[in-house]
Design a protein around this motif. Sequence first.
Motif, PDB file in Angstrom:
ATOM      1  N   ARG A 177       0.811  -1.215   0.000  1.00 34.38           N
ATOM      2  CA  ARG A 177       0.000   0.000   0.000  1.00 34.38           C
ATOM      3  C   ARG A 177       0.850   1.272   0.000  1.00 34.38           C
ATOM      4  NH1 ARG A 177      -1.814   0.546   4.534  1.00 34.38           N
ATOM      5  NH2 ARG A 177      -3.564   1.922   4.120  1.00 34.38           N
ATOM      6  N   ALA A 178       1.900   1.272  -0.823  1.00 32.80           N
ATOM      7  CA  ALA A 178       2.792   2.429  -0.872  1.00 32.80           C
ATOM      8  C   ALA A 178       2.047   3.694  -1.298  1.00 32.80           C
ATOM      9  CB  ALA A 178       3.949   2.148  -1.834  1.00 32.80           C
ATOM     10  N   TYR A 179       1.116   3.568  -2.224  1.00 34.72           N
ATOM     11  CA  TYR A 179       0.368   4.749  -2.698  1.00 34.72           C
ATOM     12  C   TYR A 179      -0.438   5.385  -1.572  1.00 34.72           C
ATOM     13  CZ  TYR A 179      -3.428   7.357  -4.918  1.00 34.72           C
ATOM     14  OH  TYR A 179      -4.341   8.328  -5.254  1.00 34.72           O
ATOM     15  N   ASN A 212       6.536   0.388   6.103  1.00 36.13           N
ATOM     16  CA  ASN A 212       6.342  -1.048   6.165  1.00 36.13           C
ATOM     17  C   ASN A 212       7.706  -1.731   6.333  1.00 36.13           C
ATOM     18  OD1 ASN A 212       5.711  -3.709   5.826  1.00 36.13           O
ATOM     19  ND2 ASN A 212       4.479  -3.428   3.985  1.00 36.13           N
ATOM     20  N   LEU A 213       7.942  -2.264   7.545  1.00 35.38           N
ATOM     21  CA  LEU A 213       9.214  -2.934   7.831  1.00 35.38           C
ATOM     22  C   LEU A 213       9.031  -4.439   7.970  1.00 35.38           C
ATOM     23  CD1 LEU A 213      10.726  -0.437  10.448  1.00 35.38           C
ATOM     24  CD2 LEU A 213      10.768  -0.328   7.945  1.00 35.38           C
ATOM     25  N   GLU A 214       8.003  -4.975   7.306  1.00 32.65           N
ATOM     26  CA  GLU A 214       7.758  -6.411   7.371  1.00 32.65           C
ATOM     27  C   GLU A 214       8.931  -7.220   6.843  1.00 32.65           C
ATOM     28  OE1 GLU A 214       4.119  -7.519   5.477  1.00 32.65           O
ATOM     29  OE2 GLU A 214       2.992  -5.853   6.337  1.00 32.65           O
ATOM     30  N   PHE A 215       9.736  -6.614   5.949  1.00 38.70           N
ATOM     31  CA  PHE A 215      10.860  -7.345   5.368  1.00 38.70           C
ATOM     32  C   PHE A 215      11.886  -7.767   6.423  1.00 38.70           C
ATOM     33  CE2 PHE A 215      11.831  -2.785   4.976  1.00 38.70           C
ATOM     34  CZ  PHE A 215      13.079  -2.708   5.589  1.00 38.70           C
ATOM     35  N   LEU A 216      11.831  -7.182   7.624  1.00 37.30           N
ATOM     36  CA  LEU A 216      12.761  -7.567   8.687  1.00 37.30           C
ATOM     37  C   LEU A 216      12.395  -8.925   9.292  1.00 37.30           C
ATOM     38  CD1 LEU A 216      13.197  -4.170  10.570  1.00 37.30           C
ATOM     39  CD2 LEU A 216      14.726  -5.204   8.876  1.00 37.30           C
ATOM     40  N   GLU A 241      12.074   1.461   0.961  1.00 41.19           N
ATOM     41  CA  GLU A 241      10.837   1.797   1.655  1.00 41.19           C
ATOM     42  C   GLU A 241      10.775   3.288   1.975  1.00 41.19           C
ATOM     43  OE1 GLU A 241       7.187   1.653   3.651  1.00 41.19           O
ATOM     44  OE2 GLU A 241       8.114   0.401   2.120  1.00 41.19           O
ATOM     45  N   LEU A 242      11.902   3.897   2.320  1.00 44.29           N
ATOM     46  CA  LEU A 242      11.913   5.340   2.593  1.00 44.29           C
ATOM     47  C   LEU A 242      11.486   6.118   1.358  1.00 44.29           C
ATOM     48  CD1 LEU A 242      15.199   5.822   4.675  1.00 44.29           C
ATOM     49  CD2 LEU A 242      12.851   6.095   5.498  1.00 44.29           C
ATOM     50  N   GLY A 243      12.001   5.711   0.192  1.00 43.53           N
ATOM     51  CA  GLY A 243      11.600   6.369  -1.044  1.00 43.53           C
ATOM     52  C   GLY A 243      12.773   6.926  -1.825  1.00 43.53           C
ATOM     53  N   TYR A 244      12.456   7.434  -2.990  1.00 43.84           N
ATOM     54  CA  TYR A 244      13.466   7.894  -3.931  1.00 43.84           C
ATOM     55  C   TYR A 244      14.213   9.111  -3.399  1.00 43.84           C
ATOM     56  CZ  TYR A 244      15.411   8.968  -8.557  1.00 43.84           C
ATOM     57  OH  TYR A 244      16.244   9.208  -9.618  1.00 43.84           O
ATOM     58  N   GLN A 346       4.806  -6.310  11.265  1.00 41.60           N
ATOM     59  CA  GLN A 346       4.114  -7.535  10.897  1.00 41.60           C
ATOM     60  C   GLN A 346       2.986  -7.209   9.936  1.00 41.60           C
ATOM     61  OE1 GLN A 346       2.989  -9.831  14.334  1.00 41.60           O
ATOM     62  NE2 GLN A 346       4.911  -9.454  15.379  1.00 41.60           N
ATOM     63  N   PRO A 347       2.530  -8.193   9.175  1.00 39.23           N
ATOM     64  CA  PRO A 347       1.467  -7.940   8.198  1.00 39.23           C
ATOM     65  C   PRO A 347       0.257  -7.286   8.842  1.00 39.23           C
ATOM     66  CG  PRO A 347       2.376 -10.147   7.906  1.00 39.23           C
ATOM     67  CD  PRO A 347       2.975  -9.590   9.172  1.00 39.23           C
ATOM     68  N   SER A 348      -0.322  -6.339   8.118  1.00 36.20           N
ATOM     69  CA  SER A 348      -1.480  -5.627   8.645  1.00 36.20           C
ATOM     70  C   SER A 348      -2.720  -6.494   8.551  1.00 36.20           C
ATOM     71  CB  SER A 348      -1.707  -4.336   7.851  1.00 36.20           C
ATOM     72  OG  SER A 348      -1.889  -4.633   6.486  1.00 36.20           O
TER      73      SER A 348
END
Length: 378
Positions: A177-179, A212-216, A241-244, A346-348
């Motif tokens: 849900r980045a948008y 979103n830090l689920e990748f950890l 995740e932080l962005g460009y 963790q997943p939402s």
Amino acid sequence: MNTALLAFSYPEFVGELKQRVDSARLSAAQAVNRELVGLYWDIGGAIREQQTRAGWGDAVVPQLARDLKTAFPGMSGFSAANLWRMQQLHQSYTSPEFLSQLVREIKPRKRGRVTLDAAESQTLSQAVRDIVTAVPWGHHANLLAKIEDVGEKLYYLRATAKFGWSRNVLLNQIKGRAYERSSLEEKVHNFSSALPEHLAEQANEALKSSYNLEFLGVQHAIRERDLESMLIDRLRDFILELGYGFCFVGRQYRLKLGRKEYFVDLLFYHRFLKSLVAVELKIGSFEPEFAGKMDFYLNLLNETERADDDNPSIGIILCAERDSLEVEFALKTKANPIGVAEYQLQPSLPAGMKGKLPSPRQLEDALRTALPGGPSAA
């Protein structure tokens, strides 16, 4: 041959040539992709035009697929399904809804219906084509299948073109849900009062409402220093995740004031904001004193680390939970630009479950009430 290469040792010489070959291959691949997607765009547009002007029915697409395969036997991509996607691509990105969204971004201060003169219409058409051809065909197939909202579609198109997202990264960003976190959800900061208007708008775009830090892969309670270490170990994923535009500067970045030393958890530099960005990690809920500490760090960064042509340093406080009103009051008197965002380890919950389970703070209050000696004890 560049004469500067002659001064290199042989391993350096080979390494330099490898970099140049890789760069040339990447540029060539990008040029081929632009031409291919441009071709598909033109084919999709031509099919639509014939269907509109000549009244051709849907049966023309399978026939066209057979004829193109016969004419170009060594070239793939001319299946009937792919031709339908080309038609859908052109229709989707020339729809009034999509064009209106793009115009609103080009002329954000215009209200109501925006009319364009001939030159502006031509510019808009070229802008659409440039955006479309900057994204690989396989990415378009995913976007057309998964995204309906035109604003969301435009966001992912631009992000893919800017960040060079792979197809898997794009899918993960959609899933995460980045948008919504970048554009729709409430962001809490004081940028409008602490920065000039143009810079405040850019800083707002760079900040997400949550990260979103689920990748950890965290499944248990964790200390702040451990969270910091895990983010450094997965720095590429964290920057994504932080962005460009975020560039990593250091961890536990040391600042000196007189005889004392202070340490910023994570320090970044944003290439387009031209600002140092200090990130502080908090494993619990936001507390007002966090804002005071960040304001102090930003004063030090501006005094000792900021270059003459840099913009003011910006702070981001990442915490497990925040109360927007509390954050607003905590930032009221702060002169430096500070944003406060939540992170997710963790997943939402599924959308249908949101708001139906108690928050961590509610659970904590309930336990405190239920324990002997709690507020409800007589």
